[in-house]
Scaffold this active site. Structure first.
Site, PDB file in Angstrom:
ATOM      1  N   ASP A 309       0.699  -1.316   0.200  1.00 42.34           N
ATOM      2  CA  ASP A 309      -0.018  -0.045  -0.036  1.00 42.34           C
ATOM      3  C   ASP A 309       0.954   1.317  -0.172  1.00 42.34           C
ATOM      4  OD1 ASP A 309      -2.383   1.366   0.011  1.00 42.34           O
ATOM      5  OD2 ASP A 309      -2.845   0.916   1.955  1.00 42.34           O
ATOM      6  N   LYS A 358      -8.083  -1.752   3.614  1.00 40.98           N
ATOM      7  CA  LYS A 358      -7.515  -0.434   3.780  1.00 40.98           C
ATOM      8  C   LYS A 358      -7.419   0.076   5.203  1.00 40.98           C
ATOM      9  CE  LYS A 358      -6.271   2.573   0.715  1.00 40.98           C
ATOM     10  NZ  LYS A 358      -5.237   2.369  -0.459  1.00 40.98           N
ATOM     11  N   LYS A 401      -9.194  14.173  -3.301  1.00 39.32           N
ATOM     12  CA  LYS A 401      -9.542  13.465  -1.920  1.00 39.32           C
ATOM     13  C   LYS A 401      -9.438  14.390  -0.769  1.00 39.32           C
ATOM     14  CE  LYS A 401      -7.533   9.750   0.840  1.00 39.32           C
ATOM     15  NZ  LYS A 401      -6.488   8.847   0.787  1.00 39.32           N
ATOM     16  N   LYS A 472       2.517   2.185   3.114  1.00 42.77           N
ATOM     17  CA  LYS A 472       1.583   2.328   4.412  1.00 42.77           C
ATOM     18  C   LYS A 472       1.882   1.288   5.442  1.00 42.77           C
ATOM     19  CE  LYS A 472      -2.424   3.610   2.665  1.00 42.77           C
ATOM     20  NZ  LYS A 472      -2.514   4.572   2.099  1.00 42.77           N
TER      21      LYS A 472
HETATM   22  P1  NAI Z   1      -8.339   3.093  -9.827  1.00 44.81           P
HETATM   23  O1  NAI Z   1      -9.527   2.607  -9.483  1.00 44.81           O
HETATM   24  O2  NAI Z   1      -8.307   4.461 -10.676  1.00 44.81           O
HETATM   25  O3  NAI Z   1      -7.522   2.079 -10.773  1.00 44.81           O
HETATM   26  C1  NAI Z   1      -7.151   0.866 -10.431  1.00 44.81           C
HETATM   27  C2  NAI Z   1      -7.109   0.162 -12.017  1.00 44.81           C
HETATM   28  O4  NAI Z   1      -7.430  -1.345 -11.754  1.00 44.81           O
HETATM   29  C3  NAI Z   1      -8.712   0.219 -12.649  1.00 44.81           C
HETATM   30  O5  NAI Z   1      -8.505   0.947 -13.981  1.00 44.81           O
HETATM   31  C4  NAI Z   1      -9.326  -0.954 -12.751  1.00 44.81           C
HETATM   32  O6  NAI Z   1      -9.868  -1.176 -14.043  1.00 44.81           O
HETATM   33  C5  NAI Z   1      -7.814  -1.796 -12.910  1.00 44.81           C
HETATM   34  N1  NAI Z   1      -8.217  -3.220 -12.187  1.00 44.81           N
HETATM   35  C6  NAI Z   1      -9.138  -3.808 -11.437  1.00 44.81           C
HETATM   36  N2  NAI Z   1      -8.839  -5.116 -11.220  1.00 44.81           N
HETATM   37  C7  NAI Z   1      -7.872  -5.368 -12.131  1.00 44.81           C
HETATM   38  C8  NAI Z   1      -7.194  -6.627 -12.346  1.00 44.81           C
HETATM   39  N3  NAI Z   1      -7.483  -7.669 -11.871  1.00 44.81           N
HETATM   40  N4  NAI Z   1      -6.265  -6.609 -13.383  1.00 44.81           N
HETATM   41  C9  NAI Z   1      -5.940  -5.530 -13.856  1.00 44.81           C
HETATM   42  N5  NAI Z   1      -6.388  -4.402 -13.790  1.00 44.81           N
HETATM   43  C10 NAI Z   1      -7.444  -4.401 -12.807  1.00 44.81           C
HETATM   44  O7  NAI Z   1      -7.289   3.433  -8.599  1.00 44.81           O
HETATM   45  P2  NAI Z   1      -6.097   4.391  -8.196  1.00 44.81           P
HETATM   46  O8  NAI Z   1      -6.509   5.510  -7.743  1.00 44.81           O
HETATM   47  O9  NAI Z   1      -5.293   4.500  -9.509  1.00 44.81           O
HETATM   48  O10 NAI Z   1      -5.447   3.507  -7.293  1.00 44.81           O
HETATM   49  C11 NAI Z   1      -4.874   2.195  -7.609  1.00 44.81           C
HETATM   50  C12 NAI Z   1      -4.560   1.271  -6.291  1.00 44.81           C
HETATM   51  O11 NAI Z   1      -3.497   2.005  -5.408  1.00 44.81           O
HETATM   52  C13 NAI Z   1      -5.746   1.244  -5.215  1.00 44.81           C
HETATM   53  O12 NAI Z   1      -5.876  -0.104  -4.784  1.00 44.81           O
HETATM   54  C14 NAI Z   1      -5.576   2.209  -4.324  1.00 44.81           C
HETATM   55  O13 NAI Z   1      -6.167   1.840  -2.936  1.00 44.81           O
HETATM   56  C15 NAI Z   1      -4.163   2.205  -4.168  1.00 44.81           C
HETATM   57  N6  NAI Z   1      -3.458   3.315  -3.552  1.00 44.81           N
HETATM   58  C16 NAI Z   1      -3.481   4.690  -4.016  1.00 44.81           C
HETATM   59  C17 NAI Z   1      -3.174   5.792  -3.516  1.00 44.81           C
HETATM   60  C18 NAI Z   1      -3.247   6.880  -3.962  1.00 44.81           C
HETATM   61  O14 NAI Z   1      -2.814   8.140  -3.668  1.00 44.81           O
HETATM   62  N7  NAI Z   1      -3.496   7.165  -5.422  1.00 44.81           N
HETATM   63  C19 NAI Z   1      -2.422   5.515  -2.111  1.00 44.81           C
HETATM   64  C20 NAI Z   1      -2.240   4.183  -1.653  1.00 44.81           C
HETATM   65  C21 NAI Z   1      -2.704   3.205  -2.149  1.00 44.81           C
END
Ligand code: NAI
Length: 516
Positions: A309, A358, A401, A472
């Site tokens: 994370d 989370k 956020k 994290k």
């Molecule tokens: P997002 O939801 O915009 O992107 C995630 C992507 O993963 C989506 O495009 C989705 O279609 C794809 N996806 C889902 N399951 C999949 C799979 N099995 N195989 C391939 N692709 C798949 O989320 P975001 O904002 O990009 O965050 C991504 C991850 O990072 C989340 O788990 C979030 O909790 C974690 N995270 C993000 C932080 C931030 O500051 N943006 C901080 C800490 C963690």
């Protein structure tokens, strides 16, 4: 040491009898000073000791490819677009004027390290200049997503990057299309189903693993890469129900994949595929992807795993503020954290099973800081402070956020000190440079070996806890306690690169300035 005394120098040469350098390797000798503590009744006996280490860094920069799982998400598109903007020096306009691309928020690209003093002036250089590191603009990106949108359209969907920059990046990004991915709907929120139009068919998990392995091998070969690193930045999954018979060893894990066991998550399949293809794997989400069987596979393949994370905004601040309070002898009694966000991450976290993953990683982040101070927390019961995490999905807030935290601490004579912290920012604009750091540092650490007391050179432990500053819920090798305090994590990274470069570790006594 030889250097030119000026504000920001770009290169540095260490001249010392304890470092040797040839065309391929830099070897630095380091006498590590530590203190061994023995307990004698109710007294501690402290015995200072010195251990000799040698650090050997391969100074040749490889051609690196990165495959992101979740490439079409907010982080994936922001990272890829941000690096391209820097690579091609793309400027863009917003209502605030014309913008130049930069790497603000990247430890390696935009922070500096003190390397010594010139007369009485402290001299700093960029972190990236202490040891030879890959230039982020030279990384080749690829990856998978369960959504078929090309990266230009996916960046539009993400609503993170200024519109004008999106337009300028479109010619580069529309050519980039994520590979079909593995989708196990049971592991992420049901509300993600409507974007899952790019999915590898079938339910055979071994076939899935083999397809992902082939994707990695093809990517490496087609782009003529020396190495590939995999990083999970897809949705937060629920925890898998960990079972030693299913996940406990490499052999059991492979058997469980062969039988398509329901508690094998998509992220664990990606982690296994990475190890089997000789690639390090980084888990950017909180779930328990890196089960013991994955660690054994990584160990056998000689690659690293790191997680869990990304530590971006709220938690970074928390591990900084709580470290300050406890370090000042002030006793935090409650931390109440509210978040609301409207991006797809928030949508996914609105399902309880994903939120639980989370919550777990957000909650454990101050434990070691509190536990270290037995004056403030003499009993287990007192360590059990009110630490509450609330996350709400509010679509209107988009990627911007909001994190609202209240810290209540006990001060002198039963008084109270309360901090109310309000943090607003585009989450992915913090995450993208941090993801880049994870990749660059992981790659660098693949080129470093150490030898203790003249033993054979060996690589760092399979679980790369050196990266804890960026995580994290930092995963450590078994038996090694986790450090969450932000300044200790940063000092660890800074000192490691300094030691490898043959520089002196800074204890901040500044005796050369006071009495030089
Ligand atoms: P997002 O939801 O915009 O992107 C995630 C992507 O993963 C989506 O495009 C989705 O279609 C794809 N996806 C889902 N399951 C999949 C799979 N099995 N195989 C391939 N692709 C798949 O989320 P975001 O904002 O990009 O965050 C991504 C991850 O990072 C989340 O788990 C979030 O909790 C974690 N995270 C993000 C932080 C931030 O500051 N943006 C901080 C800490 C963690």
């Amino acid at each position: 040491f030889v250097y030119i005394c000026q504000q920001l120098i770009q290169s540095m040469k260490v001249q010392s009898t304890t470092t040797q350098q040839d065309d391929h390797f830099l070897i630095a000798d380091y006498d590590y000073k530590s203190t061994n503590i023995e307990k004698n009744g109710d007294k501690y006996i402290a015995k200072p000791q010195i251990t000799n280490f040698k650090f050997k860094t391969d100074t040749r920069i490889p051609k690196v490819g990165v495959m992101l799982v979740g490439w079409g998400g907010n982080n994936g598109t922001t990272l890829t677009g941000g690096i391209l903007a820097n690579k091609f020096n793309i400027t863009w306009n917003s209502r605030r004027g014309t913008h130049q691309p930069n790497f603000y928020g990247s430890l390696t690209q935009s922070s500096v390290i003190k390397i010594g003093t010139c007369n009485t002036e402290e001299v700093f250089v960029p972190f990236k200049d202490v040891l030879p590191m890959v230039n982020p603009c030279d990384i080749v990106f690829g990856g998978w997503d369960i959504s078929s949108l090309n990266l230009a359209d996916a960046m539009g969907r993400a609503q993170v990057v200024d519109y004008d920059l999106q337009q300028k990046l479109r010619p580069y990004l529309e050519k980039l299309v994520p590979l079909p991915s593995i989708y196990y709907p049971d592991f992420i929120a049901a509300n993600q189903g409507d974007r899952a139009d790019n999915v590898i068919p079938g339910n055979n998990k071994l076939e899935h693993l083999n397809i992902i392995r082939k994707n990695i091998a093809d990517f490496k070969q087609q782009n003529n890469l020396d190495k590939v690193i995999l990083l999970w930045t897809a949705n937060t999954e629920r925890f898998c129900v960990e079972d030693p018979n299913v996940h406990g060893t490499a052999e059991k894990l492979m058997k469980s994949i062969e039988s398509s066991h329901p508690e094998i998550s998509a992220s664990t399949i990606f982690a296994c595929a990475a190890c089997l293809e000789g690639c390090s794997f980084i888990n950017g989400s909180p779930q328990n992807t890196i089960v013991p069987g994955v660690i054994e596979l990584a160990e056998k393949a000689g690659v690293f795993v790191a997680g869990d994370d990304f530590k971006t905004g709220q938690t970074k601040f928390k591990t900084c503020l709580v470290e300050y309070l406890v370090g000042a002898g002030i006793k935090p009694k409650a931390i109440i954290s509210y978040n609301h966000l409207g991006n797809n991450d928030g949508k996914n976290l609105s399902q309880e099973s994903c939120f639980k993953s989370k919550e777990r990683s957000k909650k454990t982040c101050v434990d070691d800081i509190l536990e270290s101070n037995k004056v403030l927390y003499p009993t287990e019961e007192e360590l059990n402070i009110d630490h509450t995490i609330v996350i709400k999905y509010c679509p209107e807030t988009g990627d911007s956020k909001k994190a609202m935290d209240e810290y209540i601490a006990e001060i002198f004579l039963g008084g109270r000190q309360t901090f109310a912290v309000y943090n607003v920012c585009e989450d992915s604009l913090l995450a993208a440079p941090l993801i880049m750091d994870l990749l660059l540092l992981c790659e660098l650490f693949e080129r470093i070996q150490f030898s203790k007391d003249s033993s054979e050179f060996q690589r760092f432990d399979t679980v790369l806890s050196w990266l804890s500053y960026l995580m994290k819920a930092p995963k450590s090798e078994s038996g090694i306690t986790t450090i969450n305090a932000l300044s200790r994590q940063r000092a660890m990274l800074e000192n490691l690169v300094k030691v490898c470069a043959g520089l002196t570790v800074d204890d901040n006594l500044r005796l050369e300035v006071r009495y030089g």
